[in-house]
Enzyme design. Sequence first.
Site, PDB file in Angstrom:
ATOM      1  N   PHE A 109      34.362  64.920  69.481  1.00 57.08           N
ATOM      2  CA  PHE A 109      33.217  65.737  69.100  1.00 57.08           C
ATOM      3  C   PHE A 109      31.894  65.134  69.537  1.00 57.08           C
ATOM      4  CE2 PHE A 109      32.809  62.760  65.609  1.00 57.08           C
ATOM      5  CZ  PHE A 109      31.503  62.865  65.159  1.00 57.08           C
ATOM      6  N   LYS A 110      31.863  63.829  69.785  1.00 61.75           N
ATOM      7  CA  LYS A 110      30.617  63.184  70.199  1.00 61.75           C
ATOM      8  C   LYS A 110      30.105  63.743  71.531  1.00 61.75           C
ATOM      9  CE  LYS A 110      31.226  60.364  66.702  1.00 61.75           C
ATOM     10  NZ  LYS A 110      31.338  58.926  66.732  1.00 61.75           N
ATOM     11  N   ASP A 111      31.017  64.303  72.343  1.00 59.87           N
ATOM     12  CA  ASP A 111      30.594  64.873  73.630  1.00 59.87           C
ATOM     13  C   ASP A 111      29.578  65.998  73.447  1.00 59.87           C
ATOM     14  OD1 ASP A 111      32.203  63.305  75.391  1.00 59.87           O
ATOM     15  OD2 ASP A 111      33.943  64.528  74.882  1.00 59.87           O
TER      16      ASP A 111
END
Length: 462
Positions: A109-111
């Site tokens: 999800f950090k992308d």
Amino acid sequence: MRYLSTRGGIAPIPFTEAVMMGLATDGGLLLPERLPTVDAATIEQWRGLAYPDLACAVLGLFIDDIPAADLERLVKRSCAGFDHPEVTPLARQGECHILELFHGPTLAFKDVALQLLGNLFEYLLAASGGRMNIVGATSGDTGSAAIYGVRGKERINIFILHPHQRVSPIQERQMTTVLDANVFNIAIKGTFDDGQAIVKRLFNDIPFKEKHQLGAINSINWARIVAQVVYYVYAALRLGDERGTPVDFAVPTGNFGDIFAGFVARRLLGERIGQLILATNENNLLTRFVLAGDYSVSQVRPTSSPSMDIQLASNFERYLYYLNGEDPAATRREMEGFAATGKLSFAGERLTRIQADFASHSADEAATLATIRDFKARHGYLLDPHTAVGVYAGLACRREGVPLVCLATAHPAKFAAAVEAATGQPPVLPPALAQLADKESRCRVLAADPGVIRDFIERHAI
């Protein structure tokens, strides 16, 4: 829109300056002067928008010093690296909806935020002719997402600290096999909290920060939070209706950043975002905070969900600021007290307020693995251990008749050992992960000592 520090020690600054500052120079975290809200007519206009267009609309409420056409270009370039047309699609699985946040280049999800942040940095540095040395700590996914966001970009070097042998093998190789000249991986002999403390100490050394133009990619950077607000809005509008029916969200949480984005999204949309369920693993600092008002540090326990193996939630201060009625002096006093004692306590009206803002539940290792196994058996859908913590907590707190969204924060193949332990079978590796085994890697193992890390950065800064 101007930005202030939670500790009140800086003059208001625009968004572009806030992005470059990262951690406020007074040691606080940056927040907008006011959290925007939108009316029902605007919400209806947003309901049918594609994800990139919705992102432009939401981000535009917080960013008024980048021309709209440039912001649109940055957002669409950032979304182009995702392998699903919806960027963050919803998958209905039994009693809940899984919000798949793992379709970016590093399958985490950090992308969603770090692809945008990398492009923002590049855009702003090109305009100013400046340079930046990014310094960040990771418990697993932030590091690889940040590295992929800025690898090979001009005017930027990146230094990522991760706890030696405390991230998954795939997470480690996603970072250390990136050999671009501007990427420096450092494995510290300590925990994620040790790395995070070192990073904060470096940012609080103002002469060092200014000399090397340090930039922040951890969720202390406001751009990370505001980018994540978008997928809450996207999911709420996909599942809600014109009457404003609420949608609940279960969020696996370690650093308080992802669920704080949900808090901001609820302020934006109002009651269309319902219960925010804060899910923790055995490192349950934040669950103790919500259920008992006990925010006290204890020993980090290694688990199968290492990105949540945290005892110092770096975004907690942002929520504390609102809990304190946006009083920076009170927030400063409490954070200084916490730094001295490792403990804060909340009771009475403040605890009632906390429990109105969040529900919470924790999952031990047995529950995490059982959730992976049972969810696969019932739905044929594979969860990574972080997502399993969220699903376990979400179902425990589920309200009858209210749609429940569980955030899937990583692809299960990133945590193959946990998945195999739960199901008896290893997950199939996507090509992007399968090829990592044969790649050359590069990493320095260093002491978890601020002086050692400072010297390393001094020698390699751009």
